[in-house]
Design a protein around this motif. Structure first.
Motif, PDB file in Angstrom:
ATOM      1  N   ARG A   1      34.999  38.272  30.167  1.00 18.41           N
ATOM      2  CA  ARG A   1      36.061  37.440  30.717  1.00 18.41           C
ATOM      3  C   ARG A   1      35.865  35.988  30.325  1.00 18.41           C
ATOM      4  O   ARG A   1      34.763  35.556  30.010  1.00 18.41           O
ATOM      5  CB  ARG A   1      36.139  37.581  32.219  1.00 18.41           C
ATOM      6  CG  ARG A   1      34.884  37.157  32.935  1.00 18.41           C
ATOM      7  CD  ARG A   1      34.771  37.882  34.272  1.00 18.41           C
ATOM      8  NE  ARG A   1      33.447  37.761  34.828  1.00 18.41           N
ATOM      9  CZ  ARG A   1      32.394  38.473  34.457  1.00 18.41           C
ATOM     10  NH1 ARG A   1      32.494  39.354  33.505  1.00 18.41           N
ATOM     11  NH2 ARG A   1      31.227  38.307  35.012  1.00 18.41           N
TER      12      ARG A   1
ATOM     13  N   SER B   1      39.938  33.424  36.208  1.00 18.99           N
ATOM     14  CA  SER B   1      39.282  34.314  35.262  1.00 18.99           C
ATOM     15  C   SER B   1      40.325  35.147  34.524  1.00 18.99           C
ATOM     16  O   SER B   1      41.194  35.736  35.157  1.00 18.99           O
ATOM     17  CB  SER B   1      38.331  35.239  36.032  1.00 18.99           C
ATOM     18  OG  SER B   1      37.770  36.202  35.197  1.00 18.99           O
TER      19      SER B   1
ATOM     20  N   THR C   1      42.438  35.790  39.344  1.00 20.72           N
ATOM     21  CA  THR C   1      42.162  36.599  38.165  1.00 20.72           C
ATOM     22  C   THR C   1      43.471  36.921  37.453  1.00 20.72           C
ATOM     23  O   THR C   1      44.463  37.266  38.096  1.00 20.72           O
ATOM     24  CB  THR C   1      41.463  37.926  38.553  1.00 20.72           C
ATOM     25  OG1 THR C   1      40.241  37.595  39.235  1.00 20.72           O
ATOM     26  CG2 THR C   1      41.148  38.761  37.334  1.00 20.72           C
TER      27      THR C   1
ATOM     28  N   GLU D   1      40.661  38.387  32.238  1.00 22.85           N
ATOM     29  CA  GLU D   1      39.867  39.561  31.850  1.00 22.85           C
ATOM     30  C   GLU D   1      40.751  40.789  31.715  1.00 22.85           C
ATOM     31  O   GLU D   1      41.843  40.801  32.265  1.00 22.85           O
ATOM     32  CB  GLU D   1      38.753  39.804  32.861  1.00 22.85           C
ATOM     33  CG  GLU D   1      39.219  39.961  34.293  1.00 22.85           C
ATOM     34  CD  GLU D   1      38.062  40.063  35.270  1.00 22.85           C
ATOM     35  OE1 GLU D   1      37.920  41.160  35.839  1.00 22.85           O
ATOM     36  OE2 GLU D   1      37.331  39.084  35.469  1.00 22.85           O
TER      37      GLU D   1
ATOM     38  N   ARG E   1      39.178  32.193  44.186  1.00 25.91           N
ATOM     39  CA  ARG E   1      39.168  32.820  42.878  1.00 25.91           C
ATOM     40  C   ARG E   1      40.541  33.414  42.569  1.00 25.91           C
ATOM     41  O   ARG E   1      41.161  34.029  43.423  1.00 25.91           O
ATOM     42  CB  ARG E   1      38.136  33.930  42.831  1.00 25.91           C
ATOM     43  CG  ARG E   1      36.718  33.482  43.025  1.00 25.91           C
ATOM     44  CD  ARG E   1      35.801  34.703  43.091  1.00 25.91           C
ATOM     45  NE  ARG E   1      34.502  34.362  43.593  1.00 25.91           N
ATOM     46  CZ  ARG E   1      33.388  34.473  42.889  1.00 25.91           C
ATOM     47  NH1 ARG E   1      33.430  34.919  41.655  1.00 25.91           N
ATOM     48  NH2 ARG E   1      32.234  34.135  43.414  1.00 25.91           N
TER      49      ARG E   1
END
Length: 187
Positions: free
Chosen positions: A23, A81, A184, A83, A182
């Motif tokens: 990632r 992130s 993603t 990924e 966080r």
């Protein structure tokens, strides 16, 4: 009444060597502390031994001291992130996806008016600043100013480096960063 500028400091990391999918991660810390104050705190914690503080150059004991120091600053932190980072995908594409997600979050949810990211090569910096101009023209962000600085020039850039390192630490060295959000992106 003049509104005080809200400033964030950012760094990036590419993760490929653990059991999770590869990632690309950008981390930021919202920090309006003076640079000299942050530098002094890193010195007092005996974490500054060279030109800058970098997670991968530190011992486990230094990691613990760093996390304790950063938590004591009571700052807000955000990571984005992208990924999985597949072998066929260029890291620059993943970085841009992270920035497309991060910048509106910083501006709209956190009221950030200025973001300093650690600079990279001259070519990468030039391409990235052009990309940021495109994001402004497409109204992804309206007022947020984006700037690049060398990592050793401002100690506030060390905080997101430490956040990224701590958030990606191995199981035997689990760290808790307070006030970390966080996000993603699935590539």
């Amino acid at each position: 009444m003049v509104m005080k500028e809200r400033i964030a400091w950012g760094d990036e990391s590419i993760r490929t060597q653990d059991t999770r999918p590869s990632r690309y991660v950008i981390g930021v810390s919202i920090c309006n502390l003076e640079e000299s104050t942050v530098r002094l705190k890193f010195r007092e914690a005996k974490l500054l031994t060279g030109r800058k503080v970098h997670w991968h150059d530190m011992t486990p004991n230094e990691h613990r001291r760093s996390v304790s120091l950063i938590n004591s600053l009571k700052l807000q932190h955000i990571t984005v992130s992208a990924e999985p980072l597949l072998d066929t995908m260029r890291p620059e594409r993943a970085r841009r996806k992270c920035l497309e997600t991060l910048l509106p979050i910083l501006e709209n949810q956190f009221g950030i008016t200025r973001l300093f990211m650690e600079s990279r090569s001259a070519k990468q910096n030039k391409e990235e600043l052009e990309f940021i101009r495109v994001l402004h023209s497409k109204l992804f962000v309206r007022k947020l100013r984006y700037e690049l600085l060398p990592g050793d020039k401002d100690s506030r850039l060390w905080i997101p480096d430490q956040i990224l390192g701590a958030s990606e630490a191995t199981e035997r060295e689990m760290f808790t960063i307070t006030d970390l959000q966080r996000f993603t992106i699935n590539l």
